[in-house]
Design a protein around this motif. Structure first.
Motif, mmCIF file in Angstrom:
data_model
loop_
_atom_site.group_PDB
_atom_site.id
_atom_site.type_symbol
_atom_site.label_atom_id
_atom_site.label_comp_id
_atom_site.label_asym_id
_atom_site.label_seq_id
_atom_site.Cartn_x
_atom_site.Cartn_y
_atom_site.Cartn_z
ATOM 1 N N PRO A 70 0.780 -1.230 0.000
ATOM 2 C CA PRO A 70 0.000 0.000 0.000
ATOM 3 C C PRO A 70 0.815 1.285 0.000
ATOM 4 O O PRO A 70 0.245 2.372 0.053
ATOM 5 N N GLY A 71 2.133 1.215 -0.061
ATOM 6 C CA GLY A 71 2.966 2.396 0.148
ATOM 7 C C GLY A 71 2.852 3.511 -0.860
ATOM 8 O O GLY A 71 3.075 4.657 -0.538
ATOM 9 N N GLY A 72 2.541 3.189 -2.103
ATOM 10 C CA GLY A 72 2.375 4.220 -3.107
ATOM 11 C C GLY A 72 3.626 4.567 -3.890
ATOM 12 O O GLY A 72 3.616 5.497 -4.688
ATOM 13 N N LEU A 73 4.719 3.826 -3.703
ATOM 14 C CA LEU A 73 5.906 4.048 -4.522
ATOM 15 C C LEU A 73 5.736 3.305 -5.845
ATOM 16 O O LEU A 73 4.913 2.403 -5.960
ATOM 17 N N PRO A 74 6.548 3.631 -6.856
ATOM 18 C CA PRO A 74 6.448 2.901 -8.130
ATOM 19 C C PRO A 74 6.849 1.429 -7.962
ATOM 20 O O PRO A 74 7.483 1.054 -6.971
ATOM 21 N N ALA A 75 6.514 0.616 -8.945
ATOM 22 C CA ALA A 75 6.785 -0.823 -8.882
ATOM 23 C C ALA A 75 8.212 -1.191 -9.282
ATOM 24 O O ALA A 75 8.706 -2.251 -8.905
ATOM 25 N N TRP A 76 8.912 -0.347 -10.048
ATOM 26 C CA TRP A 76 10.218 -0.740 -10.575
ATOM 27 C C TRP A 76 11.250 -1.111 -9.497
ATOM 28 O O TRP A 76 12.107 -1.966 -9.762
ATOM 29 N N PRO A 77 11.226 -0.544 -8.277
ATOM 30 C CA PRO A 77 12.203 -0.988 -7.278
ATOM 31 C C PRO A 77 12.072 -2.472 -6.904
ATOM 32 O O PRO A 77 13.038 -3.081 -6.451
ATOM 33 N N ILE A 78 10.888 -3.039 -7.120
ATOM 34 C CA ILE A 78 10.718 -4.474 -6.857
ATOM 35 C C ILE A 78 11.629 -5.265 -7.792
ATOM 36 O O ILE A 78 12.326 -6.191 -7.368
ATOM 37 N N ALA A 79 11.646 -4.905 -9.071
ATOM 38 C CA ALA A 79 12.478 -5.596 -10.054
ATOM 39 C C ALA A 79 13.962 -5.403 -9.752
ATOM 40 O O ALA A 79 14.752 -6.349 -9.842
ATOM 41 N N ALA A 118 19.220 3.035 -2.775
ATOM 42 C CA ALA A 118 19.061 3.633 -1.441
ATOM 43 C C ALA A 118 18.909 5.148 -1.537
ATOM 44 O O ALA A 118 18.052 5.737 -0.867
ATOM 45 N N VAL A 119 19.718 5.774 -2.367
ATOM 46 C CA VAL A 119 19.612 7.225 -2.540
ATOM 47 C C VAL A 119 18.238 7.572 -3.107
ATOM 48 O O VAL A 119 17.580 8.510 -2.641
ATOM 49 N N TRP A 120 17.777 6.804 -4.091
ATOM 50 C CA TRP A 120 16.460 7.060 -4.663
ATOM 51 C C TRP A 120 15.374 6.934 -3.593
ATOM 52 O O TRP A 120 14.470 7.768 -3.531
ATOM 53 N N THR A 121 15.449 5.884 -2.750
ATOM 54 C CA THR A 121 14.394 5.688 -1.748
ATOM 55 C C THR A 121 14.340 6.848 -0.763
ATOM 56 O O THR A 121 13.258 7.208 -0.297
ATOM 57 N N LEU A 122 15.481 7.423 -0.442
ATOM 58 C CA LEU A 122 15.494 8.535 0.492
ATOM 59 C C LEU A 122 14.879 9.790 -0.121
ATOM 60 O O LEU A 122 14.384 10.667 0.603
ATOM 61 N N ARG A 123 14.890 9.887 -1.426
ATOM 62 C CA ARG A 123 14.370 11.079 -2.110
ATOM 63 C C ARG A 123 12.957 10.864 -2.656
ATOM 64 O O ARG A 123 12.284 11.825 -3.012
ATOM 65 N N ALA A 124 12.522 9.607 -2.743
ATOM 66 C CA ALA A 124 11.242 9.272 -3.384
ATOM 67 C C ALA A 124 10.055 9.758 -2.570
ATOM 68 O O ALA A 124 10.081 9.765 -1.342
ATOM 69 N N ARG A 125 9.050 10.130 -3.270
ATOM 70 C CA ARG A 125 7.772 10.520 -2.668
ATOM 71 C C ARG A 125 6.707 9.581 -3.189
ATOM 72 O O ARG A 125 6.761 9.132 -4.338
ATOM 73 N N ARG A 126 5.740 9.313 -2.357
ATOM 74 C CA ARG A 126 4.641 8.445 -2.782
ATOM 75 C C ARG A 126 3.894 9.131 -3.921
ATOM 76 O O ARG A 126 3.719 10.344 -3.930
ATOM 77 N N THR A 127 3.441 8.308 -4.882
ATOM 78 C CA THR A 127 2.746 8.861 -6.048
ATOM 79 C C THR A 127 1.350 9.350 -5.700
ATOM 80 O O THR A 127 0.850 10.264 -6.316
ATOM 81 N N ALA A 128 0.735 8.710 -4.727
ATOM 82 C CA ALA A 128 -0.606 9.124 -4.305
ATOM 83 C C ALA A 128 -0.891 8.552 -2.919
ATOM 84 O O ALA A 128 -0.373 7.501 -2.574
#
Length: 130
Positions: A70-79, A118-128
């Protein structure tokens, strides 16, 4: 706990696991450097961290799934995270068999990918908000 709080917590866990994973990958070349100095401690640390990285990467896959829904981040980090599990498994096998011509450059790729994520996750914002 509201849905938004659960989503925020899921993203927070993913960030924490991803930063821990990246930090551990950075330790690996340091331990390998100690290994080049004929340090048995370097070998012990390199092996222990390598095995632990596999466990952390597996947990990171689950955390990435939760950060997506439910977090709202994009799916590509899973891959990316799943790819790191595969590559790190290969890294352990290559290191154990002494195939350093592949192990060393692949290790550089792993560190770069893990730190970049890791750098991306620290800067990422939930899409919705969910």
């Amino acid at each position: 706990m509201t849905t938004a709080e659960r989503a925020g917590a899921a993203v927070g866990v993913f960030r924490g696991v991803t930063v821990l994973h990246a930090a551990m990958t950075v330790v690996q070349p340091i331990a390998a450097g100690a290994l080049l100095q004929a340090s048995t401690v370097g070998l012990v640390v390199h092996r222990a961290v390598g095995g632990t990285l596999l466990l952390i990467a597996a947990v990171q896959v689950l955390a990435a799934l939760l950060a997506w829904r439910p977090g709202g981040l994009p799916a590509w980090p899973i891959a990316v995270t799943a790819g790191l599990v595969v590559v790190e498994t290969a890294q352990v096998a290559l290191g154990a068999t002494g195939v350093l011509a592949v192990h060393v450059p692949l290790g550089v790729v792993v560190v770069g990918a893990a730190v970049g994520l890791a750098v991306w996750t620290l800067r990422a914002r939930r899409t919705a908000d969910p």
